[in-house]
Scaffold this motif. Structure first.
Motif, PDB file in Angstrom:
ATOM      1  N   MET A   1     -30.551 139.799  81.811  1.00  8.09           N
ATOM      2  CA  MET A   1     -30.127 138.392  81.876  1.00  8.09           C
ATOM      3  C   MET A   1     -28.662 138.281  81.497  1.00  8.09           C
ATOM      4  SD  MET A   1     -32.911 135.644  80.870  1.00  8.09           S
ATOM      5  CE  MET A   1     -33.046 135.925  79.110  1.00  8.09           C
ATOM      6  N   SER A   2     -27.959 137.449  82.238  1.00  6.36           N
ATOM      7  CA  SER A   2     -26.544 137.316  81.921  1.00  6.36           C
ATOM      8  C   SER A   2     -26.356 136.359  80.744  1.00  6.36           C
ATOM      9  CB  SER A   2     -25.774 136.822  83.141  1.00  6.36           C
ATOM     10  OG  SER A   2     -26.284 135.583  83.556  1.00  6.36           O
ATOM     11  N   GLU A   3     -25.204 136.513  80.132  1.00  5.49           N
ATOM     12  CA  GLU A   3     -24.866 135.624  79.020  1.00  5.49           C
ATOM     13  C   GLU A   3     -24.548 134.230  79.542  1.00  5.49           C
ATOM     14  OE1 GLU A   3     -22.044 136.692  75.863  1.00  5.49           O
ATOM     15  OE2 GLU A   3     -22.259 138.749  76.576  1.00  5.49           O
ATOM     16  N   ILE A   4     -24.893 133.235  78.754  1.00  5.74           N
ATOM     17  CA  ILE A   4     -24.497 131.858  79.036  1.00  5.74           C
ATOM     18  C   ILE A   4     -23.575 131.428  77.905  1.00  5.74           C
ATOM     19  CG2 ILE A   4     -25.289 129.494  79.424  1.00  5.74           C
ATOM     20  CD1 ILE A   4     -26.310 131.494  81.550  1.00  5.74           C
ATOM     21  N   LEU A   5     -22.335 131.125  78.239  1.00  4.38           N
ATOM     22  CA  LEU A   5     -21.387 130.715  77.199  1.00  4.38           C
ATOM     23  C   LEU A   5     -21.551 129.237  76.896  1.00  4.38           C
ATOM     24  CD1 LEU A   5     -17.943 132.398  78.090  1.00  4.38           C
ATOM     25  CD2 LEU A   5     -19.637 133.131  76.394  1.00  4.38           C
ATOM     26  N   VAL A   6     -21.755 128.946  75.620  1.00  5.82           N
ATOM     27  CA  VAL A   6     -21.866 127.555  75.165  1.00  5.82           C
ATOM     28  C   VAL A   6     -20.672 127.269  74.259  1.00  5.82           C
ATOM     29  CG1 VAL A   6     -23.176 126.029  73.631  1.00  5.82           C
ATOM     30  CG2 VAL A   6     -24.379 127.435  75.330  1.00  5.82           C
ATOM     31  N   LEU A   7     -19.863 126.303  74.641  1.00  7.99           N
ATOM     32  CA  LEU A   7     -18.727 125.937  73.783  1.00  7.99           C
ATOM     33  C   LEU A   7     -19.255 125.052  72.653  1.00  7.99           C
ATOM     34  CD1 LEU A   7     -15.710 126.016  73.165  1.00  7.99           C
ATOM     35  CD2 LEU A   7     -15.425 124.016  74.638  1.00  7.99           C
ATOM     36  N   ALA A   8     -19.286 125.617  71.443  1.00 13.75           N
ATOM     37  CA  ALA A   8     -19.846 124.894  70.296  1.00 13.75           C
ATOM     38  C   ALA A   8     -18.820 123.915  69.740  1.00 13.75           C
ATOM     39  CB  ALA A   8     -20.261 125.890  69.219  1.00 13.75           C
ATOM     40  N   GLU A   9     -19.317 122.823  69.195  1.00 12.98           N
ATOM     41  CA  GLU A   9     -18.435 121.869  68.515  1.00 12.98           C
ATOM     42  C   GLU A   9     -18.871 121.751  67.066  1.00 12.98           C
ATOM     43  OE1 GLU A   9     -17.393 118.152  70.564  1.00 12.98           O
ATOM     44  OE2 GLU A   9     -18.337 119.010  72.335  1.00 12.98           O
ATOM     45  N   LEU A  10     -17.915 121.926  66.174  1.00 11.81           N
ATOM     46  CA  LEU A  10     -18.203 121.836  64.751  1.00 11.81           C
ATOM     47  C   LEU A  10     -17.952 120.415  64.257  1.00 11.81           C
ATOM     48  CD1 LEU A  10     -16.555 125.134  63.435  1.00 11.81           C
ATOM     49  CD2 LEU A  10     -18.852 124.771  64.356  1.00 11.81           C
ATOM     50  N   THR A  11     -18.688 120.023  63.238  1.00 12.80           N
ATOM     51  CA  THR A  11     -18.455 118.751  62.555  1.00 12.80           C
ATOM     52  C   THR A  11     -18.145 119.091  61.103  1.00 12.80           C
ATOM     53  OG1 THR A  11     -20.723 118.477  61.813  1.00 12.80           O
ATOM     54  CG2 THR A  11     -20.226 117.670  64.019  1.00 12.80           C
ATOM     55  N   PRO A  12     -17.673 118.122  60.327  1.00 11.47           N
ATOM     56  CA  PRO A  12     -17.394 118.431  58.913  1.00 11.47           C
ATOM     57  C   PRO A  12     -18.629 118.963  58.183  1.00 11.47           C
ATOM     58  CG  PRO A  12     -16.410 116.337  59.515  1.00 11.47           C
ATOM     59  CD  PRO A  12     -17.244 116.765  60.684  1.00 11.47           C
ATOM     60  N   THR A  13     -19.816 118.617  58.672  1.00 11.10           N
ATOM     61  CA  THR A  13     -21.025 119.051  57.966  1.00 11.10           C
ATOM     62  C   THR A  13     -21.771 120.172  58.682  1.00 11.10           C
ATOM     63  OG1 THR A  13     -22.200 117.268  59.084  1.00 11.10           O
ATOM     64  CG2 THR A  13     -21.431 116.814  56.845  1.00 11.10           C
ATOM     65  N   GLY A  14     -21.264 120.663  59.778  1.00  6.22           N
ATOM     66  CA  GLY A  14     -21.982 121.749  60.451  1.00  6.22           C
ATOM     67  C   GLY A  14     -21.676 121.818  61.925  1.00  6.22           C
ATOM     68  N   VAL A  15     -22.738 121.644  62.735  1.00  5.14           N
ATOM     69  CA  VAL A  15     -22.618 121.799  64.182  1.00  5.14           C
ATOM     70  C   VAL A  15     -23.078 120.509  64.831  1.00  5.14           C
ATOM     71  CG1 VAL A  15     -23.425 123.106  66.187  1.00  5.14           C
ATOM     72  CG2 VAL A  15     -23.067 124.273  64.009  1.00  5.14           C
ATOM     73  N   ARG A  16     -22.354 120.072  65.852  1.00  6.45           N
ATOM     74  CA  ARG A  16     -22.737 118.853  66.542  1.00  6.45           C
ATOM     75  C   ARG A  16     -24.102 119.030  67.208  1.00  6.45           C
ATOM     76  NH1 ARG A  16     -19.405 115.949  71.463  1.00  6.45           N
ATOM     77  NH2 ARG A  16     -20.927 114.277  71.711  1.00  6.45           N
ATOM     78  N   LYS A  17     -24.908 117.972  67.152  1.00  5.94           N
ATOM     79  CA  LYS A  17     -26.258 118.037  67.726  1.00  5.94           C
ATOM     80  C   LYS A  17     -26.201 118.406  69.206  1.00  5.94           C
ATOM     81  CE  LYS A  17     -28.699 114.439  68.937  1.00  5.94           C
ATOM     82  NZ  LYS A  17     -29.431 113.205  69.125  1.00  5.94           N
ATOM     83  N   ALA A  18     -25.202 117.870  69.924  1.00  7.00           N
ATOM     84  CA  ALA A  18     -25.092 118.141  71.362  1.00  7.00           C
ATOM     85  C   ALA A  18     -24.940 119.634  71.645  1.00  7.00           C
ATOM     86  CB  ALA A  18     -23.915 117.365  71.954  1.00  7.00           C
ATOM     87  N   THR A  19     -24.345 120.372  70.689  1.00  6.01           N
ATOM     88  CA  THR A  19     -24.215 121.827  70.858  1.00  6.01           C
ATOM     89  C   THR A  19     -25.593 122.495  70.814  1.00  6.01           C
ATOM     90  OG1 THR A  19     -22.007 121.840  69.895  1.00  6.01           O
ATOM     91  CG2 THR A  19     -23.232 123.915  69.816  1.00  6.01           C
ATOM     92  N   LEU A  20     -26.450 122.003  69.929  1.00  6.61           N
ATOM     93  CA  LEU A  20     -27.806 122.569  69.827  1.00  6.61           C
ATOM     94  C   LEU A  20     -28.597 122.264  71.105  1.00  6.61           C
ATOM     95  CD1 LEU A  20     -28.490 121.541  66.112  1.00  6.61           C
ATOM     96  CD2 LEU A  20     -27.363 123.613  67.008  1.00  6.61           C
ATOM     97  N   GLU A  21     -28.301 121.120  71.702  1.00  6.11           N
ATOM     98  CA  GLU A  21     -28.933 120.789  72.990  1.00  6.11           C
ATOM     99  C   GLU A  21     -28.461 121.763  74.079  1.00  6.11           C
ATOM    100  OE1 GLU A  21     -28.919 116.060  71.712  1.00  6.11           O
ATOM    101  OE2 GLU A  21     -27.735 116.701  73.431  1.00  6.11           O
ATOM    102  N   LEU A  22     -27.174 122.087  74.065  1.00 10.06           N
ATOM    103  CA  LEU A  22     -26.658 123.052  75.056  1.00 10.06           C
ATOM    104  C   LEU A  22     -27.323 124.414  74.887  1.00 10.06           C
ATOM    105  CD1 LEU A  22     -22.765 122.484  75.216  1.00 10.06           C
ATOM    106  CD2 LEU A  22     -24.535 121.557  76.708  1.00 10.06           C
ATOM    107  N   LEU A  23     -27.518 124.824  73.627  1.00 11.04           N
ATOM    108  CA  LEU A  23     -28.176 126.119  73.391  1.00 11.04           C
ATOM    109  C   LEU A  23     -29.608 126.088  73.922  1.00 11.04           C
ATOM    110  CD1 LEU A  23     -26.900 126.929  69.779  1.00 11.04           C
ATOM    111  CD2 LEU A  23     -26.345 128.200  71.876  1.00 11.04           C
ATOM    112  N   THR A  24     -30.258 124.943  73.746  1.00 10.21           N
ATOM    113  CA  THR A  24     -31.634 124.794  74.238  1.00 10.21           C
ATOM    114  C   THR A  24     -31.657 124.962  75.757  1.00 10.21           C
ATOM    115  OG1 THR A  24     -32.076 123.294  72.395  1.00 10.21           O
ATOM    116  CG2 THR A  24     -33.636 123.244  74.241  1.00 10.21           C
ATOM    117  N   ILE A  25     -30.693 124.342  76.435  1.00 13.75           N
ATOM    118  CA  ILE A  25     -30.595 124.481  77.897  1.00 13.75           C
ATOM    119  C   ILE A  25     -30.262 125.928  78.263  1.00 13.75           C
ATOM    120  CG2 ILE A  25     -29.176 123.883  79.908  1.00 13.75           C
ATOM    121  CD1 ILE A  25     -28.885 121.067  78.685  1.00 13.75           C
ATOM    122  N   ALA A  26     -29.319 126.513  77.525  1.00 12.06           N
ATOM    123  CA  ALA A  26     -28.837 127.862  77.850  1.00 12.06           C
ATOM    124  C   ALA A  26     -29.964 128.893  77.800  1.00 12.06           C
ATOM    125  CB  ALA A  26     -27.714 128.263  76.894  1.00 12.06           C
ATOM    126  N   ARG A  27     -30.937 128.688  76.903  1.00 14.44           N
ATOM    127  CA  ARG A  27     -32.050 129.648  76.789  1.00 14.44           C
ATOM    128  C   ARG A  27     -32.848 129.736  78.082  1.00 14.44           C
ATOM    129  NH1 ARG A  27     -33.392 127.047  71.710  1.00 14.44           N
ATOM    130  NH2 ARG A  27     -35.394 126.443  72.594  1.00 14.44           N
TER     131      ARG A  27
END
Lengths: 320, 260
Positions: A1-27
């Motif tokens: 399987m090829s890699e899927i690049l997800v551009l993560a976005e950080l927030t002051p408290t961690g990771v933006r929720k939308a990034t976790l959604e992208l990872l869910t799609i990427a899987r």
């Protein structure tokens, strides 16, 4: 399987929720790799791993904060040329669009924006977009280069699928061109206890029917009772009852929360264009002929100034 | 200074749009207008000149014959001339190809400051300004909520949910303008009539050095597989709150949806 690049976005408290959604799609498309521009702390890496990132590319460079968008685009291009990913996923938004546009030109790759769904059948990745005020669904695929796809926040629900990511530190030599847009200052906005509109799972929006700036108070109280964000129509922002950055619609923000409560909103097409993809739509309006009722899953014909406070009471009662 | 404003003629947003058999938007089927968001970029250009910057404003559009109407509307607001890239081979171009045509046309015309709306109101991708900047090898300042020009320096503010950023770029540059900037003025009848006398130059792909095979539907890097009308939403429940139970019924609905 090829890699899927997800551009993560950080927030002051961690990771933006939308990034976790992208990872869910990427899987569903391949092996998710998160690209972190900034401080990939243990907590950040652990959270990205929880949502399935098997690799975290960590890029730490002062240029990323000093210059607008382009350094991140060069990070993505550098990684794309190195790992030949199956696709590049970026969250829709001003910066995401800047980055995606630059990456697509540099890689001469097809770009699809504002996808609400991304799926794979074999090696073919198909996107779905909701266009023209939600009137049509368009399914598309990229036929040249590496698919570059921007995805709407809330398009999917982020689901955990723990992995142990390996962290790879990446050095990127930024070109002079990446340093053209100089960020002179960033002034944080007074932090609101409410979630950002783009990421909110619940949005309560007020239209002209709120009657005045003070009338927005009932909207805010309901939003707080539901842990949601406050939005407004263009009429309300044009009347300066609320700041423009709360405006939802064709010339404002496009949102797709799980629950959208429109109060005193007539439902002009310009507004519907910005919220029609919401999963559940509720309308409260005095006018039974308001077009908003035609797209509402549940409507109350009544005065928002009595219905909304009563709803807050009902919510309190049911939570005891 | 040479200011070029990118403008787009789009289908009327309130019309019922449809797709042609080749799955492109059927632009002939509905009335068109200048994309509303472009008016903010036009207004900023006109204000820069009124503010004392020695500049000539040119509008650049790409599109079928009817796109000329967008140029006329822009010229009624202000500015000196319009340029229309008109070529049958452009039909069906994706964002990569459209940005190529715009960039080549800009190189042909010459420019210092390129202004654009934050998005079109039809395709609504918001990526053309960045793509054009990339192709021209110049800086960008996108999603500007305010704009000022001092000599060869452009300063903008840019709002995000969490912060207001001040960004500075040196000319030449591409800047996209949001609707947080000043409303465009409404052109007077006289200005509308005068606009018809302003020059509009028509350019073909050959004029700007773009191979026809590099653009259009066949060259697109994305392909539409299927277009479907969104499933009509089943009519929802509507209750009339004439007895004061509307809120309770709504709360029941939210519980049933798992929203509470």
């Amino acid at each position: 399987m090829s890699e899927i690049l997800v551009l993560a976005e950080l927030t002051p408290t961690g990771v933006r929720k939308a990034t976790l959604e992208l990872l869910t799609i990427a899987r569903g498309l391949g092996e998710p790799s998160a690209v972190v521009c900034g401080d990939a702390t243990e907590d950040v890496v652990a959270l990205l791993g929880t949502y399935g990132a098997t690799t975290v590319y960590a890029v730490s460079a002062p240029e990323i904060e000093q210059f607008l968008s382009l350094p991140k685009a060069e990070v993505v291009v550098t990684l794309a040329e190195r790992v030949r990913p199956g696709a590049i996923l970026i969250t829709s938004g001003p910066e995401g669009k800047d980055v995606a546009a630059r990456v697509a030109v540099r890689l001469d790759s097809g770009l699809i924006t504002d996808a609400v769904d991304v799926s794979a059948e074999g090696a073919t990745i198909t996107t779905t977009q909701s266009v023209f005020a939600g009137a049509f669904h368009v399914r598309s695929e990229v036929v040249r280069g590496t698919p570059v796809i921007t995805v709407m926040p809330n398009a999917v629900t982020a689901e955990a699928a723990p992995a142990q990511p390996r962290v790879k530190s990446v050095d990127v030599a930024f070109s002079d061109r990446a340093k053209g847009s100089v960020v002179i200052s960033r002034t944080p906005k007074g932090s609101s206890a409410r979630p950002d509109l783009a990421d909110a799972a619940v949005i309560v929006s007020g239209g002209r029917g709120v009657g005045s700036e003070a009338g927005l108070g009932v909207i805010e109280k309901l939003a707080d009772a539901l842990g949601g964000a406050v939005g407004v129509t263009r009429a309300v922002s044009d009347l300066h009852w609320a700041p423009h950055d709360l405006q939802i619609g064709q010339t404002g923000k496009t949102v797709a929360p799980g629950l959208y409560i429109a109060a005193g909103v007539s439902g002009a097409i310009q507004h519907r264009a910005g919220m029609q993809s919401s999963k559940t739509i509720v309308a409260v309006n005095k006018d039974p002929k308001a077009p908003i009722f035609s797209i509402a899953d549940f409507g109350v014909v009544g005065d928002l100034h009595t219905v909304l406070p009563a709803l807050v009471d009902e919510i309190d009662k049911r939570r005891i | 200074m040479r200011i070029v404003v990118l403008v787009k003629h789009v289908p009327e947003p309130t019309a019922a749009w449809s797709f042609a058999p080749d799955q492109t938007l059927d632009r002939g089927a509905v009335a068109g207008r200048l994309s509303e968001l472009d008016e903010y970029a036009i207004e900023q250009a006109v204000r820069l000149v009124e503010g004392g910057i020695d500049a000539e404003i040119t509008y650049l559009t790409v599109g079928p014959q009817s796109a000329k109407d967008g140029l006329l509307k822009a010229l009624a607001i202000g500015g000196a001339k319009g340029v229309h890239v008109l070529d049958d081979a452009i039909h069906g171009s994706d964002s990569l190809a459209t940005s190529l045509v715009l960039a080549k046309a800009l190189e042909h015309l010459g420019f210092d400051l390129v202004l654009a709306g934050m998005s079109s109101t039809d395709a609504a991708m918001s990526v053309i300004p960045s793509m054009v900047a990339e192709r021209l090898g110049v800086s960008q300042a996108t999603f500007a909520g305010s704009l000022s020009v001092d000599g060869t320096t452009v300063s903008i503010t840019r709002e995000s949910d969490t912060a207001t950023a001040h960004v500075r770029v040196e000319l030449p540059a591409v800047v996209s303008i949001t609707d947080q900037t000043d409303e465009a003025r409404y052109p007077a009848f006289r200005a509308i009539m005068m606009a018809k006398k302003k020059p509009i130059e028509t350019l073909s792909l050959a004029d700007i050095g773009v191979e026809p095979g590099a653009v259009g539907l066949a060259a697109a890097a994305t392909r539409v597989v299927a277009v479907s009308s969104a499933p009509a939403k089943a009519a929802g429940t509507v209750v009339v709150d004439d007895d004061g139970t509307g809120a309770a019924q709504l709360a029941d609905f939210l519980v049933a949806r798992g929203a509470l």
